[in-house]
Design an enzyme around this catalytic site. Structure first.
Site, PDB file in Angstrom:
ATOM      1  N   GLN A  15      -5.005  -1.602   9.333  1.00 20.39           N
ATOM      2  CA  GLN A  15      -4.909  -2.939   8.736  1.00 20.39           C
ATOM      3  C   GLN A  15      -5.545  -3.979   9.654  1.00 20.39           C
ATOM      4  O   GLN A  15      -5.276  -4.009  10.854  1.00 20.39           O
ATOM      5  CB  GLN A  15      -3.439  -3.271   8.453  1.00 20.39           C
TER       6      GLN A  15
ATOM      7  N   LYS B  79       0.839  -1.203   0.000  1.00 22.86           N
ATOM      8  CA  LYS B  79       0.000   0.000   0.000  1.00 22.86           C
ATOM      9  C   LYS B  79       0.872   1.249   0.000  1.00 22.86           C
ATOM     10  O   LYS B  79       0.597   2.221  -0.705  1.00 22.86           O
ATOM     11  CB  LYS B  79      -0.945  -0.005   1.212  1.00 22.86           C
TER      12      LYS B  79
ATOM     13  N   ASP C  67     -11.248   2.707   3.687  1.00 18.48           N
ATOM     14  CA  ASP C  67     -11.682   1.313   3.610  1.00 18.48           C
ATOM     15  C   ASP C  67     -13.188   1.209   3.366  1.00 18.48           C
ATOM     16  O   ASP C  67     -13.677   0.166   2.949  1.00 18.48           O
ATOM     17  CB  ASP C  67     -11.394   0.595   4.950  1.00 18.48           C
TER      18      ASP C  67
HETATM   19  N1  GUN Z   1      -6.975  -6.870   5.736  1.00 21.03           N
HETATM   20  C1  GUN Z   1      -7.252  -7.609   4.637  1.00 21.03           C
HETATM   21  N2  GUN Z   1      -7.917  -6.856   3.731  1.00 21.03           N
HETATM   22  C2  GUN Z   1      -8.059  -5.634   4.262  1.00 21.03           C
HETATM   23  C3  GUN Z   1      -8.655  -4.425   3.802  1.00 21.03           C
HETATM   24  O1  GUN Z   1      -9.217  -4.320   2.698  1.00 21.03           O
HETATM   25  N3  GUN Z   1      -8.587  -3.376   4.660  1.00 21.03           N
HETATM   26  C4  GUN Z   1      -8.015  -3.462   5.869  1.00 21.03           C
HETATM   27  N4  GUN Z   1      -8.004  -2.381   6.642  1.00 21.03           N
HETATM   28  N5  GUN Z   1      -7.456  -4.566   6.332  1.00 21.03           N
HETATM   29  C5  GUN Z   1      -7.476  -5.642   5.523  1.00 21.03           C
END
Ligand code: GUN
Length: 288
Positions: free
Chosen positions: A97, A53, A120
């Site tokens: 996350q 990311k 998100d």
């Molecule tokens: N963990 C796995 N996929 C995601 C996601 O799309 N967002 C977040 N914040 N954590 C994740």
């Protein structure tokens, strides 16, 4: 005729390109979007996602910041960080996350986020806006799936869509997005009876159950669009989706591979959400 493969890698690259141009437009107005990713603990998969990311943000000109906190960080301390980020004018997007360590209540963390920065799309306000058909931040994976479906050129109005999986992150928002586009939507899940029949009726299948190759090839209606959100390790040790790809490709009109289908779209739409949040928060017009 075998299915046309939906190239998620190429479509995600296109989305990232659009984001790069939108970031340039914001920068011309003196604004650099900022994305803050919070990682608690040392889960190796999460560490890879977070690193990706950060890299992807940099590539499109978004200022990416990672906050890596130790696994024993208390819920109270995480809330303090979120409040700081919520009060910082340069922070446009905040992503915590998941999964979080067990001693932290993920709902309490989501609720503490500023909905305007919730890239998100997990905050109840953004989920409520989506439910109401109003503008808000939409979860990245379902938004990415819609873009993949649109790449086929198929008009969704009146079509039968079956979403397999009812998670808050994929299944539920996916169903709402398809409904918004006038598809007739059925949501199936672990307790659904006769899943095969439901899937065989679908013009569009979105599989998000997390079970390796659970959707069989001969369930697929000839010509259907098949979007596979799954990312599993099969009995053969290979990475695979929720759909039995090789067999399904014999029936589908369009199908996403795993890997290289939905996966790359999620980060692309995270970047897109960051730019949308940035413009909306700062009262600027949509730069896309
Ligand atoms: N963990 C796995 N996929 C995601 C996601 O799309 N967002 C977040 N914040 N954590 C994740």
């Amino acid at each position: 005729m075998p299915a046309q493969v939906i190239d998620g890698k190429a479509i995600a690259a296109q989305v990232r390109n659009e984001v790069r141009m939108a970031v340039d437009r914001l920068k011309a107005q003196g604004v650099t979007p900022g994305l803050h990713v919070v990682l608690v603990g040392d889960d190796p998969a999460s560490a890879v996602y977070v690193r990706n990311k950060g890299k992807a943000s940099e590539e499109v000109g978004i200022a990416g910041v990672t906050h890596h906190l130790p696994a024993e960080t208390s819920e109270a301390d995480l809330l303090v960080l979120l409040r700081e980020l919520n009060a910082s004018p340069g922070v446009d997007g905040v992503l915590v996350q998941l999964p979080l360590p067990k001693h932290i209540d993920a709902n309490r963390i989501t609720d503490a986020q500023d909905a305007a920065r919730d890239v998100d799309g997990f905050h109840p306000v953004n989920l409520g806006l989506l439910l109401s058909g109003r503008d808000g931040l939409v979860a990245c994976t379902p938004a990415g799936c819609m873009r993949l479906i649109d790449s086929t050129g198929i008009d969704l109005a009146g079509k039968r869509a079956v979403v397999v999986g009812r998670s808050l992150i994929v299944g539920k928002p996916m169903a709402l997005l398809l409904m918004q586009r006038n598809a007739t939507v059925t949501v199936c899940h672990s307790r659904t009876q006769d899943l095969k029949t439901r899937v065989s009726e679908a013009d569009i299948v979105v599989a998000a159950i997390g079970k390796a190759r659970m959707i069989k090839g001969d369930w697929i209606k000839p010509g259907a669009v098949v979007i596979d959100v799954g990312m599993n390790r099969g009995d053969d040790g290979k990475l695979c989706g929720d759909v039995d790809y090789a067999a399904a490709a014999e029936h589908a009109g369009f199908i996403t591979p795993v890997p290289g289908g939905v996966g790359p779209m999620t980060i692309a739409f995270l970047l897109r959400n960051t730019v949308l949040a940035c413009a909306a928060r700062r009262g600027l017009s949509n730069p896309f």
